[in-house]
Design an enzyme around this catalytic site. Structure first.
Site, PDB file in Angstrom:
ATOM      1  N   GLU A  96     -27.193  22.157 -17.952  1.00 37.85           N
ATOM      2  CA  GLU A  96     -26.171  22.615 -18.890  1.00 37.85           C
ATOM      3  C   GLU A  96     -26.722  22.958 -20.273  1.00 37.85           C
ATOM      4  OE1 GLU A  96     -23.019  23.330 -18.444  1.00 37.85           O
ATOM      5  OE2 GLU A  96     -23.015  22.767 -16.321  1.00 37.85           O
ATOM      6  N   SER A 380      30.098 -11.754   3.622  1.00 39.78           N
ATOM      7  CA  SER A 380      30.244 -13.208   3.586  1.00 39.78           C
ATOM      8  C   SER A 380      29.168 -13.909   2.774  1.00 39.78           C
ATOM      9  CB  SER A 380      30.243 -13.763   5.013  1.00 39.78           C
ATOM     10  OG  SER A 380      31.417 -13.359   5.690  1.00 39.78           O
TER      11      SER A 380
END
Length: 698
Positions: A96, A380
Site C-alpha cells: 500500500e 385458571s
C-alpha cells in the site's frame, strides 16, 4: 535581420507578454491558493483529529460468558499495534505505501512509482497511489467520491495528520480502520472472519492474504471469490503479489515468499459469516437492546463500544429453547398450536435466566417476543391470586367453599362459570388442585374482587385488571414474565424481586457506567400465606391438574386453560427458579379440544426445569417460623376450658382435609373449635381430576 526599431517593438511585446504571463500565473496561483484555503476551512478541527477513535460496536454477553449480540454498523475489534504481527505490518506497508516511513503524508515519488509498476504489470489497480495516511484521512473524515476537491482535501488532511500523529499512531489507526471485505473492519476482525483466529496467530501467507484485500475488498474477498468464481484463484494471485512486493522491499527472502505461496488458503467458513446483530437468545438480546437504546441512545449503542453483561444463563437458555422447539416439532400440529413462550427467573434476585420469545426462525421474520409482549389470558393460572388473597385474609386450607355459583347478571345476560365439579363442596386445597372454577369464583367474591386485584398488583401483575367475577378464571391479560415474577414471590418467602436483565455496562475504556443490584421488596405477606401457597401449588403437581410437572423434584405450580383452548399455561417454581410457559396461537385460533395447561404446557415446563435446576445453586423453600408451626399435638394436662376451645384431628398433609386411609401422609393438628375441617380428603378418596377442565371465559 530586423531593424533596430523592429527589435525594440518585439522586445516591448515580449516584455508585456512576460508581464501578462506572470500576472496570469500569479492570478492562477492566487485562485488555487484561495481554493485550497477555502477547502482547508472545511477540514475537521485539530482537536477532533487528536481525539479520534474508530467506532466500535456494543457487545452483549450472558452471565456465563457467551456472546449474545454484536451491535455495530461496522464489525471491528480494535487492537494495539504491538499485538499485530510484524509480518502483517510489513505486508500492508509493502503493497500500500512502501515509503510510509519516509514521506510526510503525500508521496509524489511513490505515486509515480506505483503508476510505472502498474503499467509494466498491465494492471492499473495493482498498487495504490494514495499513501496510508491519505487513505486514513479519506476513510475517517471524507467521502469516497472521486473529485478534485476531495483529492485536495485528502492531501491537506494527510499532511495535517502527519503533523499531529506519530507514524505508529497512524499505522495502528489505519490497521484498525480499513475495510477488508465481508463486513470486517480492521485486522482483528478480518483475522476472525477469514481464518477464525486472533490476529497475532496469523501466518505469513495469511497476513499477505489480508494485506491484499483493502484495495478492492468486495472483489478480492475469498468468500466473494468462492461465491462468484467457485475458486480462490483471484485471492491467491493477489496474495502472491503482496509476497513478491515484500521480497522487493527486503522484508522477506525469496525462499520465505516461495514457502508462503505454497501454503493452502484455509478459510474458517464456507461463506461470509454473520458478524453482528443478534447471534444467540435473540429475543432476550432484543429485550436488552431496547433497554440500552432508551438509556444511552442509538448512536452510543451502535458506535460506543459498550460491553453489556446480562443475567441470562446460556446453558439454561439452550435448555429452554430445546424444550420449546421440541414440543412444537412433536406436538404443534396434533394439538394445533404454533407458538411457545417461556421465561425463567431467579426468584431471589429477579435475574432473568432464560427467555424464549418464539420457536420460529429466522428471527427477522419472527421478532415479536411472546414472553414479554404477548398479553394473554392466563385462565385458571390466575386462581393463584384469588387463593393468595384468601390465605392473607386468614382462610386455612381445610376451609370449604362451594363449587356452585348462582347465575350472575352481566348486562342483559346471565353468566355462570363452566367446567366440571361445580356442584360439590371442596376444601381450598382440593378446589385449587382440581381447578374447580365455581369454587374460585365464589372464593373471589367472598374475599372481595377488589382485594384480588390488589393482590395481583402487589405480586407483580402490571396490566389493567377489572374487578369482575370472571377475573377469578383469568379473563384479564398478562405476560409470561409477569406471571413468572409473581409466582416467584413464594420461594422468595414473600419478597418480590423486580425482573432484571442487565448486570453491568462498561464503555470502551473499561469505565463502569452501570452496575445493577437486585431490587427486592418485602411484600409483608403472612408466613401462613406463603406456607399455604406452597401447599396449594404442590397439590396441583402431586394430585391435581399439573401432575405431568411432577417429574421435577420439589415442583410447584398451577395450570391454566382459557375458553375454547386459545391459551394454555403452566406457571410454577422450585426453590431455585420460577418459570412460566405459555402455548397458543398469536391470532387466537383455538387449539384442539385436548389441549390443556396440564397436557401441553406442563411437559414443556418439566423438560426445561429438569435441566435448569441442575445449573442453579441449591436452595430450600421457606418454612413456617417455629412459633407458628403446627405439629402433632404433644400430650399435656388440659383444663376444662381448654377442652371447650380446641380439638385435635387427623388431616391429610396435602389436602388439609380429614384424613382417609388412602392418604399417603397424615398429621395431627390442633384447631380452634368450629375452624376444624369437616369434609374428608378429596384428593385421595376419589378418582384424580382431569388434567384441566376448560373454564368458561366470558
Amino acid at each position: 535581420m530586423f531593424s533596430r526599431t523592429v527589435r525594440r517593438r518585439i522586445k516591448k511585446i515580449l516584455l508585456w507578454l512576460e508581464i501578462a504571463l506572470i500576472v496570469l500565473l500569479g492570478a492562477a496561483v492566487g485562485i488555487v491558493a484561495g481554493a485550497i484555503y477555502q477547502l482547508s476551512k472545511t477540514l475537521p478541527p485539530e482537536q477532533i483529529l487528536a481525539s479520534y477513535r474508530p467506532p466500535e460496536g456494543t457487545t452483549v454477553w450472558s452471565s456465563d460468558g457467551v456472546l449474545l449480540a454484536k451491535l455495530t454498523t461496522e464489525y471491528r475489534e480494535p487492537v494495539k499495534l504491538e499485538k499485530i504481527p510484524q509480518h502483517l505490518q510489513d505486508a500492508v506497508i509493502a503493497i500500500e505505501d512502501a515509503r510510509f516511513y519516509q514521506h510526510s503524508g503525500f508521496d509524489l515519488k511513490g505515486l509515480f512509482r506505483a503508476l510505472v509498476q502498474n503499467l509494466r504489470g498491465g494492471d492499473l489497480t495493482g498498487q495504490g497511489g494514495s499513501t496510508i495516511t491519505q487513505q486514513l484521512a479519506r476513510n475517517i473524515y471524507l467521502t469516497q467520491q472521486k473529485t478534485l476537491a476531495r483529492k485536495i482535501k485528502e492531501i491537506l488532511l494527510a499532511v495535517q495528520i502527519e503533523r499531529k500523529w506519530t507514524k505508529r499512531q497512524i499505522l495502528e489507526t489505519y490497521l484498525n480502520q480499513v475495510y477488508f471485505g465481508s463486513g470486517a473492519y480492521g485486522v482483528q476482525a478480518a483475522a476472525r472472519v477469514y481464518f477464525g483466529k486472533d490476529v497475532g496467530e496469523l501466518t505469513l501467507a495469511e497476513a499477505a492474504t489480508l494485506a491484499g484485500l483493502p484495495q478492492r475488498p468486495s472483489e478480492l474477498s475469498p468468500y466473494t471469490a468462492l461465491e462468484r468464481d467457485g475458486n480462490l484463484d483471484r485471492t491467491i494471485h493477489r496474495r502472491n503479489v503482496v509476497l513478491q512486493r515484500m521480497v522487493e522491499t527486503g522484508k522477506i527472502t525469496p525462499a520465505e515468499a516461495q514457502r508462503a505461496m505454497q501454503e493452502p488458503l484455509r478459510l474458517a467458513h464456507r461463506s461470509s459469516p454473520q458478524l453482528g446483530g443478534y447471534l444467540r437468545a435473540k429475543h432476550f438480546a432484543d429485550y436488552v437492546v431496547s433497554y440500552l437504546r432508551g438509556k444511552y441512545g442509538e448512536d452510543r449503542v451502535f458506535k460506543g463500544g459498550l460491553k453489556v453483561v446480562t443475567t441470562l444463563n446460556y446453558k439454561m437458555q439452550r435448555a429452554a429453547e430445546a424444550a420449546a422447539r421440541e414440543a412444537y416439532r412433536r406436538y404443534g400440529r396434533s394439538y394445533g398450536f404454533s407458538e411457545v413462550a417461556l421465561v425463567a427467573i431467579d426468584p431471589h434476585t429477579g435475574y432473568i435466566r432464560a427467555m424464549v420469545g418464539s420457536v420460529h426462525e429466522p428471527y427477522r421474520q419472527h421478532q415479536f417476543n411472546c414472553a414479554v409482549q404477548a398479553i394473554r389470558q392466563p385462565g385458571s393460572a390466575f386462581k393463584f391470586f384469588v387463593y393468595a388473597t384468601a390465605l392473607e385474609k386468614g382462610w386455612h386450607l381445610g376451609r370449604t367453599v362451594s363449587g356452585y355459583v348462582r347465575p350472575i347478571r352481566d348486562g342483559d345476560k346471565w353468566w355462570s362459570p363452566g367446567g366440571v365439579g361445580n356442584r360439590g363442596t371442596y376444601s381450598l386445597i382440593g378446589a385449587f388442585a382440581a381447578s374447580i372454577n365455581g369454587a374460585a369464583v365464589n372464593l373471589a367474591m367472598q374475599v372481595g374482587l377488589d382485594d384480588v386485584v390488589e393482590m395481583a398488583y402487589r405480586l407483580g401483575i402490571k396490566q389493567r385488571l377489572l374487578a369482575v367475577p370472571s377475573l377469578a378464571l383469568g379473563s384479564c391479560g398478562v405476560t409470561p414474565l409477569e406471571m413468572a415474577s409473581a409466582f416467584g414471590v413464594v420461594p422468595a418467602n414473600g419478597r418480590r424481586a423486580e425482573p432484571l436483565a442487565v448486570l453491568t455496562v462498561t464503555d470502551s475504556d473499561g469505565t463502569l457506567l452501570e452496575s445493577n443490584k437486585p431490587l427486592v421488596r418485602d411484600l409483608k405477606l403472612s408466613p401462613r400465606t406463603i406456607d399455604g401457597l406452597i401447599r396449594l401449588t404442590r397439590a396441583v403437581v402431586t394430585s391435581g391438574t399439573g401432575r405431568r410437572a411432577g417429574v421435577v423434584p420439589n415442583a410447584h405450580g398451577k395450570t391454566g386453560t382459557t375458553n375454547d383452548n386459545t391459551d394454555v399455561w403452566f406457571v410454577g417454581f422450585t426453590p431455585e427458579l420460577a418459570t412460566a410457559v405459555w402455548v397458543g396461537n398469536r391470532d387466537n385460533t383455538p387449539m384442539r379440544s385436548a389441549s390443556f395447561g396440564g397436557t401441553v404446557a406442563a411437559p414443556i415446563w418439566a423438560d426445561f426445569m429438569r435441566e435448569a435446576i441442575r445449573l442453579a445453586p441449591k436452595r430450600r423453600l421457606p418454612e413456617l417460623p417455629r412459633g407458628l408451626r403446627v405439629t402433632e399435638a404433644q400430650p399435656r394436662e388440659r383444663t376444662e376450658g381448654d377442652a371447650r376451645e380446641t380439638l385435635r384431628v387427623r388431616v391429610c398433609v396435602e389436602s388439609q382435609e380429614l384424613a382417609r386411609r388412602a392418604c399417603p401422609a397424615v398429621e395431627t393438628k390442633e384447631y380452634l373449635r368450629g375452624q376444624q375441617p369437616t369434609g374428608y380428603c378429596t384428593l385421595h378418596g376419589r378418582p384424580p381430576p382431569r388434567d384441566e377442565p376448560p373454564p368458561d371465559d366470558p
